[in-house]
Design a protein around this motif. Structure first.
Motif, PDB file in Angstrom:
ATOM      1  N   ASP A   1      21.870  46.090  42.711  1.00 61.56           N
ATOM      2  CA  ASP A   1      23.198  46.006  42.103  1.00 61.56           C
ATOM      3  C   ASP A   1      24.288  46.403  43.105  1.00 61.56           C
ATOM      4  OD1 ASP A   1      21.964  45.177  39.821  1.00 61.56           O
ATOM      5  OD2 ASP A   1      22.343  46.983  38.649  1.00 61.56           O
ATOM      6  N   CYS A   2      24.058  47.496  43.834  1.00 60.89           N
ATOM      7  CA  CYS A   2      25.048  47.902  44.854  1.00 60.89           C
ATOM      8  C   CYS A   2      25.178  46.810  45.903  1.00 60.89           C
ATOM      9  CB  CYS A   2      24.644  49.214  45.525  1.00 60.89           C
ATOM     10  SG  CYS A   2      24.956  50.644  44.501  1.00 60.89           S
ATOM     11  N   TRP A   3      24.058  46.238  46.288  1.00 63.07           N
ATOM     12  CA  TRP A   3      24.079  45.176  47.293  1.00 63.07           C
ATOM     13  C   TRP A   3      24.864  43.964  46.789  1.00 63.07           C
ATOM     14  CZ3 TRP A   3      23.162  44.589  52.271  1.00 63.07           C
ATOM     15  CH2 TRP A   3      23.097  43.285  52.772  1.00 63.07           C
ATOM     16  N   GLU A   4      24.632  43.579  45.549  1.00 68.44           N
ATOM     17  CA  GLU A   4      25.317  42.410  45.002  1.00 68.44           C
ATOM     18  C   GLU A   4      26.829  42.648  44.906  1.00 68.44           C
ATOM     19  OE1 GLU A   4      24.313  39.271  44.148  1.00 68.44           O
ATOM     20  OE2 GLU A   4      22.435  39.758  45.143  1.00 68.44           O
ATOM     21  N   GLY A   5      27.215  43.865  44.537  1.00 66.58           N
ATOM     22  CA  GLY A   5      28.641  44.188  44.513  1.00 66.58           C
ATOM     23  C   GLY A   5      29.237  44.114  45.909  1.00 66.58           C
ATOM     24  N   ALA A   6      28.485  44.622  46.874  1.00 63.94           N
ATOM     25  CA  ALA A   6      28.950  44.580  48.266  1.00 63.94           C
ATOM     26  C   ALA A   6      29.000  43.138  48.772  1.00 63.94           C
ATOM     27  CB  ALA A   6      28.026  45.423  49.140  1.00 63.94           C
ATOM     28  N   ALA A   7      28.039  42.325  48.341  1.00 65.47           N
ATOM     29  CA  ALA A   7      28.019  40.912  48.754  1.00 65.47           C
ATOM     30  C   ALA A   7      29.252  40.189  48.207  1.00 65.47           C
ATOM     31  CB  ALA A   7      26.743  40.236  48.265  1.00 65.47           C
ATOM     32  N   ALA A   8      29.598  40.517  46.966  1.00 64.80           N
ATOM     33  CA  ALA A   8      30.784  39.912  46.354  1.00 64.80           C
ATOM     34  C   ALA A   8      32.044  40.333  47.124  1.00 64.80           C
ATOM     35  CB  ALA A   8      30.882  40.331  44.891  1.00 64.80           C
ATOM     36  N   ARG A   9      32.096  41.594  47.490  1.00 66.53           N
ATOM     37  CA  ARG A   9      33.267  42.087  48.232  1.00 66.53           C
ATOM     38  C   ARG A   9      33.301  41.466  49.623  1.00 66.53           C
ATOM     39  NH1 ARG A   9      35.752  47.114  47.167  1.00 66.53           N
ATOM     40  NH2 ARG A   9      37.886  47.041  47.956  1.00 66.53           N
ATOM     41  N   SER A  10      32.150  41.282  50.234  1.00 65.73           N
ATOM     42  CA  SER A  10      32.118  40.679  51.577  1.00 65.73           C
ATOM     43  C   SER A  10      32.564  39.219  51.506  1.00 65.73           C
ATOM     44  CB  SER A  10      30.733  40.803  52.215  1.00 65.73           C
ATOM     45  OG  SER A  10      29.888  39.754  51.813  1.00 65.73           O
ATOM     46  N   ARG A  11      32.304  38.578  50.362  1.00 67.05           N
ATOM     47  CA  ARG A  11      32.785  37.204  50.155  1.00 67.05           C
ATOM     48  C   ARG A  11      34.316  37.174  50.101  1.00 67.05           C
ATOM     49  NH1 ARG A  11      31.076  32.235  48.050  1.00 67.05           N
ATOM     50  NH2 ARG A  11      32.474  31.261  46.559  1.00 67.05           N
ATOM     51  N   LEU A  12      34.892  38.177  49.455  1.00 65.84           N
ATOM     52  CA  LEU A  12      36.354  38.254  49.386  1.00 65.84           C
ATOM     53  C   LEU A  12      36.955  38.531  50.767  1.00 65.84           C
ATOM     54  CD1 LEU A  12      37.432  40.357  46.266  1.00 65.84           C
ATOM     55  CD2 LEU A  12      37.758  37.923  46.653  1.00 65.84           C
ATOM     56  N   LEU A  13      36.300  39.417  51.498  1.00 67.11           N
ATOM     57  CA  LEU A  13      36.846  39.860  52.788  1.00 67.11           C
ATOM     58  C   LEU A  13      36.356  39.005  53.949  1.00 67.11           C
ATOM     59  CD1 LEU A  13      36.272  43.707  52.324  1.00 67.11           C
ATOM     60  CD2 LEU A  13      38.493  42.557  52.344  1.00 67.11           C
TER      61      LEU A  13
END
Lengths: 237, 237
Positions: free
Chosen positions: A206-218
């Protein structure tokens, strides 16, 4: 879930008449029905796939990862791959079936990374887990930090119960595989005895998926690097 | 970012001719251009919004949260709200403008929860942070665990640079607000001196967003509860 393989649809010749113009509409080829495809126990080699189908799946993965499901048009895909419409529908029943097969192919890749990382007997179990996330980050880097395909499509298609269950099954399969070295780490004293391996694996995902989503934004690896650090400094502490 | 308010578009009468049939096409009303809307410093009261606009934004929030951006049709929205097309385009320049205003309204709600939680002087700073996530979880519960609107639309619309920057600005605004009590906790010794408040806030948000995505798949609070636990047991340890 069964260990049924994905992608090898009994169509392993490169000489199929459906895949060269003039094209023809056909539904005769056996196609895995929606909901029947599962995480494969061992990824089939790419060579088992018809060349046209492979091209469609490869371009489809890149397109779905960039645009998501609803903004991906089959017509654009046909133009990008120079594949005739009849050939597309020879290999895929529908856009939904196509997306599910792209996801299965992506999961084959992710499970390949899991096996490469977790199967290394020379490393301690937690090092193997870390290696998996580092390999996944390298995969994301090669795609321009567009995030996680299952995370992305899971969100967009969560309104569809069949899709939602499939995505949840995908996460569950990854969590169960990650739980094995976490359990091993616990047994050899690298993790506290009270850590629940499945729960810890799900939290890491879950933490990874949230970070992946944020990395997509950034469009950046920074959130992914932070997620790895926090997982190993704290979640597993 | 400015503290410019959102939603109060100088159109605060309920007697607007554009909002009752026979409808009219109009683009005369001043509409905040894409990219100019920002997190408001103080949420405007609902009453400042035209009743038709408020209905569109409310139904729009529910629809976007359920279906996402691309699967939401303006026509369906007009039918659901019994609002004529001309009235919609009186209030919103485009579907994109509409979605951005729904997002701004959602952010007003999230920042309202932040203020309610973080402004409580009777609680220790970490308790205030925890209270924010608990309130957010109650909001998700009231919506049927459909996850985070900014997470969802941020993923789907990441291909659009203006949207992507706006979503990143939204996360950044929330992180900066959360960093304040984290910094206070650090100064009073409730957190280790080496914790970077902004970095810790971003990590909490990323874990939360991943958990929100998972809760959308499962239609369940379990991943959210686990994210809160892990944040307070480990990320902030």
């Amino acid at each position: 879930m069964t260990g049924e393989s994905v992608g090898g649809l009994g169509h392993n010749t490169n000489l199929c008449v459906f895949c060269t113009p003039p094209h023809s509409l056909s539904g005769e080829d056996p196609v895995i029905p929606l909901g029947a495809m599962t995480l494969p126990s061992s990824p089939p080699p790419d060579e088992s796939l018809h060349i046209t189908k492979r091209r469609l799946l490869d371009v489809g993965l890149a397109t779905l990862l960039e645009r998501g499901y609803n903004a991906t048009g089959i017509q654009d895909l046909l133009v990008a791959t120079s594949v005739p419409k009849g050939s597309f529908y020879h290999h895929f029943v529908s856009k939904e079936d196509f997306a599910l097969q792209v996801i299965d192919r992506y999961l084959v890749e992710v499970h390949g990374l899991l096996e490469q990382s977790l199967g290394d007997p020379d490393r301690a179990p937690l090092e193997r887990v870390r290696s998996f996330f580092e390999r996944l980050m390298a995969l994301y880097a090669s795609q321009g930090y567009l995030g996680s395909l299952i995370g992305l499509l899971g969100q967009e298609l969560a309104v569809n119960t069949a899709f939602r269950r499939r995505m949840e099954g995908a996460f569950d399969g990854i969590a169960r595989r990650l739980a094995e070295p976490l359990d091993e780490a616990r047994r050899r004293g690298d993790l506290p005895a009270e850590v629940d391996p499945i729960q810890a694996a799900n939290l890491m995902i879950d933490c990874w998926e949230g970070a992946a989503a944020r990395s997509r934004l950034l469009r950046s690896p920074v959130p992914l690097e932070a997620a790895i650090e926090v997982s190993f400094r704290t979640v597993l502490a």
